[in-house]
Design a protein around this motif. Structure first.
Motif, mmCIF file in Angstrom:
data_model
loop_
_atom_site.group_PDB
_atom_site.id
_atom_site.type_symbol
_atom_site.label_atom_id
_atom_site.label_comp_id
_atom_site.label_asym_id
_atom_site.label_seq_id
_atom_site.Cartn_x
_atom_site.Cartn_y
_atom_site.Cartn_z
ATOM 1 N N VAL A 285 -26.531 61.433 -21.943
ATOM 2 C CA VAL A 285 -27.692 60.868 -21.604
ATOM 3 C C VAL A 285 -28.690 61.070 -23.104
ATOM 4 C CG1 VAL A 285 -29.028 62.405 -20.355
ATOM 5 C CG2 VAL A 285 -29.598 59.898 -20.072
ATOM 6 N N LEU A 286 -28.417 62.174 -23.321
ATOM 7 C CA LEU A 286 -29.236 62.876 -24.585
ATOM 8 C C LEU A 286 -28.756 61.803 -25.725
ATOM 9 C CD1 LEU A 286 -29.649 66.380 -26.106
ATOM 10 C CD2 LEU A 286 -28.786 64.867 -27.411
ATOM 11 N N THR A 387 -27.887 54.950 -15.993
ATOM 12 C CA THR A 387 -27.441 54.835 -14.524
ATOM 13 C C THR A 387 -26.232 55.957 -14.255
ATOM 14 O OG1 THR A 387 -28.369 52.549 -14.415
ATOM 15 C CG2 THR A 387 -26.507 53.365 -12.785
ATOM 16 N N VAL A 388 -25.158 55.899 -14.849
ATOM 17 C CA VAL A 388 -24.048 56.594 -14.493
ATOM 18 C C VAL A 388 -24.135 57.954 -14.768
ATOM 19 C CG1 VAL A 388 -22.953 56.408 -16.854
ATOM 20 C CG2 VAL A 388 -21.715 56.545 -14.521
ATOM 21 N N THR A 389 -25.016 58.402 -15.966
ATOM 22 C CA THR A 389 -25.128 59.980 -16.190
ATOM 23 C C THR A 389 -26.096 60.384 -14.879
ATOM 24 O OG1 THR A 389 -26.765 59.172 -17.747
ATOM 25 C CG2 THR A 389 -24.511 59.855 -18.681
ATOM 26 N N SER A 390 -27.423 59.614 -14.668
ATOM 27 C CA SER A 390 -28.158 60.240 -13.628
ATOM 28 C C SER A 390 -27.525 60.308 -12.375
ATOM 29 C CB SER A 390 -29.218 59.260 -13.557
ATOM 30 O OG SER A 390 -29.924 59.162 -15.025
ATOM 31 N N ASP A 391 -26.475 59.448 -11.944
ATOM 32 C CA ASP A 391 -25.849 59.452 -10.671
ATOM 33 C C ASP A 391 -24.822 60.666 -10.801
ATOM 34 O OD1 ASP A 391 -25.179 58.624 -8.323
ATOM 35 O OD2 ASP A 391 -23.308 57.809 -8.953
ATOM 36 N N ALA A 392 -24.155 60.999 -11.877
ATOM 37 C CA ALA A 392 -23.290 61.934 -11.865
ATOM 38 C C ALA A 392 -23.932 63.218 -11.728
ATOM 39 C CB ALA A 392 -22.464 61.825 -13.098
ATOM 40 N N THR A 408 -33.077 68.677 -15.598
ATOM 41 C CA THR A 408 -32.187 68.881 -16.931
ATOM 42 C C THR A 408 -31.789 67.615 -17.506
ATOM 43 O OG1 THR A 408 -30.025 68.633 -15.821
ATOM 44 C CG2 THR A 408 -31.103 70.735 -16.038
ATOM 45 N N ASN A 409 -31.888 66.367 -16.514
ATOM 46 C CA ASN A 409 -31.586 65.096 -17.083
ATOM 47 C C ASN A 409 -32.889 64.519 -17.891
ATOM 48 O OD1 ASN A 409 -30.422 62.338 -16.709
ATOM 49 N ND2 ASN A 409 -31.952 61.716 -15.888
#
Length: 524
Positions: A285-286, A387-392, A408-409
């Protein structure tokens, strides 16, 4: 009778009926849309502030960057507070501060007041962002429903960021510059009333002591790095002050990690990074934020100064990116359980890379059609990645760490955004200045130095030149800017291409909603 703490942290399946969960999501998502909007809404108002407040170039930079500096440096601490004091109350405190600071910014009579108000808004965002993601993680059960909810959450974050220039341009066309902040007032007030009745409170099941030493170290370490990234393009990446800030940040980060390993009640339990999905999610996400915000930074200037659109017209031409993100965010929520984090994040980063590459190969004579393709790719890619990184990340966290883990997100997004603007903007500026310096210019050397500050300054100067000289100089400046877009956006495309490889190598395949890692007695 169950304790208050137990009730606060009850499982989402039993704590809230389905209809209430979606109302909760609506409240936090609308609030986040406004927060995301304010990340970019000011960009189109910067030329106006030069005339209204007499702001210099460096002051304009800090009007924008004070927000990112305060948000990025405080978000980990605020996430820890949310776990300890209650996520609902931290969210509401952040929304209240954000709303009040927006009113102060709207009526600021000086640059100093506006910088301070923007900094306070950044503190508000630091309180809001991790609390909202933690609330969703608590309210929605793991699985498809939570993934869909986070898809909507990420769409709100991304769409707010993309439509910021659209809203700002429209408001500047009809009202005074302060209206770009005052729009937050009705949403903030409505959000506070809705949150009071619709957002359930939750906190870590076991109340832990605060970690003031860890909080101080994290704030100063992140602030040092962000300051260096922000000031690098202006002062020079190898200047003593910038190098000192980078070194100080690295040393303080090392001390912070060492302290978190030995603290009895750490602010950021390092065990959460043992989970592959969380660690990979923060990294990816970074990279996604680097590409999204860096590309938008260039696109806004290209639309206004090269294609000649007004602030309002520029906003409308960014609309397709917002629409694509609105579709891609929830779509990623549907695809992630089937295809996994690895595939969806890799596709999203590839789309972001393609968007930057399309703009990097744009010529002066190319119209909006080419940019439209880039905007659609940009929005779709951002929706998939966020979406996918926040969900993970949320799916990796025990209830104890939902707030600080979600932070951290948010910290990764802030650092990626600041770095994207700094690096891509610096490469653009260097090539623009070099090309303009090599062009025979019908202006005195002193005025040429001023024109090298930005394309907007050069075009304003060209309007004051007599006869054909103005048109010739304006065309030379536009060519120099478009030439600078090449290396700047190819760098963005390259970073996201590396991100695709990292996604394929590091991200888990289908395990996007794993059982959260346990919270052992050993905090290390």
């Amino acid at each position: 009778m169950p304790s208050v703490t137990h009730l606060a942290s009850a499982s989402p399946q039993t704590a809230d009926p389905p209809a209430r969960r979606w109302l909760t999501l609506a409240v936090v998502s609308v609030s986040l849309l406004v927060v995301g909007l304010d990340t970019t809404v000011l960009n189109v108002a910067l030329p106006t502030l030069v005339g209204e407040l007499g702001a210099s170039t460096s002051q304009l930079q800090w009007i924008v960057d004070s927000y990112a500096l305060m948000s990025g440096s405080l978000v980990l601490f605020c996430g820890s507070l949310a776990d300890r004091l209650g996520r609902k109350w931290i969210f509401m405190a952040g929304l209240a501060l954000f709303t009040v600071a927006s009113v102060v910014a709207a009526y600021a009579g000086s640059v100093t007041t506006l910088v301070l108000a923007r900094g306070a808004m950044g503190v508000g965002e630091a309180l809001i962002m991790p609390a909202t993601l933690a609330v969703i993680g608590n309210v929605f059960p793991p699985g498809v429903e939570r993934t869909k909810a986070i898809g909507i959450w990420s769409a709100a974050v991304g769409v707010g960021t993309v439509i910021g220039p659209m809203v700002g341009g429209w408001l500047l066309s009809h009202y005074w510059w302060g209206s770009v902040f005052l729009i937050n007032l009705p949403v903030g007030i409505a959000g506070l009333f809705a949150a009071a009745s619709l957002v359930p409170n939750s906190r870590a099941p076991e109340s832990r002591r605060l970690d003031p030493a860890g909080a101080l170290l994290s704030v100063v370490a992140v602030a040092s790095v962000l300051w260096a990234v922000i000031e690098g393009p202006e002062r020079g990446w190898t200047s003593p002050a910038v190098l000192a800030a980078f070194i100080a940040g690295a040393l303080l980060l090392t001390v912070f990690i060492a302290w978190q390993r030995r603290a009895m009640s750490p602010m950021l339990p390092l065990r959460i990074f043992r989970h592959r999905a969380l660690a990979a999610g923060d990294l990816l996400v970074l990279v996604g934020a680097f590409a999204l915000i860096g590309t938008l930074f260039v696109a806004v200037q290209h639309f206004q100064f090269v294609l000649g659109y007004s602030a309002g017209q520029t906003g409308l031409r960014l609309g397709p990116a917002a629409l694509a993100l609105l579709v891609a965010g929830p779509l990623a929520g549907v695809l992630a359980p089937r295809l996994g984090m690895r595939a969806v994040s890799a596709v999203g980063l590839a789309l972001l890379s393609a968007s930057a590459a399309v703009l990097a190969t744009t010529g002066v004579t190319d119209g909006y059609g080419r940019a439209l393709v880039a905007m659609l790719l940009l929005g779709a890619g951002a929706g998939f990645v966020i979406t996918v990184t926040s969900d993970a990340i949320v799916g990796s966290l025990p209830e104890t760490d939902l707030g600080v883990g979600s932070a951290t997100n948010s910290a990764a997004i802030q650092l990626g955004a600041a770095t994207g603007v700094a690096v891509i903007g610096s490469l653009l500026s260097d090539r623009y200045r070099s090309e303009l310096d090599d062009t025979p210019a019908p202006v005195p050397e002193s005025l040429l130095d001023s024109a090298m500050e930005s394309l907007g300054t050069a075009l304003a100067l060209a309007e004051r030149l007599p006869g054909e000289a103005g048109a010739v100089f304006a065309e030379a400046a536009r060519h120099a800017f478009v030439d600078g877009m090449g290396p700047a956006l190819f760098a963005g495309a390259g970073v996201t291409a590396v991100g695709v490889l990292l996604a394929l190598l590091l991200a888990p395949s289908r395990d996007t909603n794993p059982t959260p890692i346990k919270d052992p007695k050993d905090p290390s």
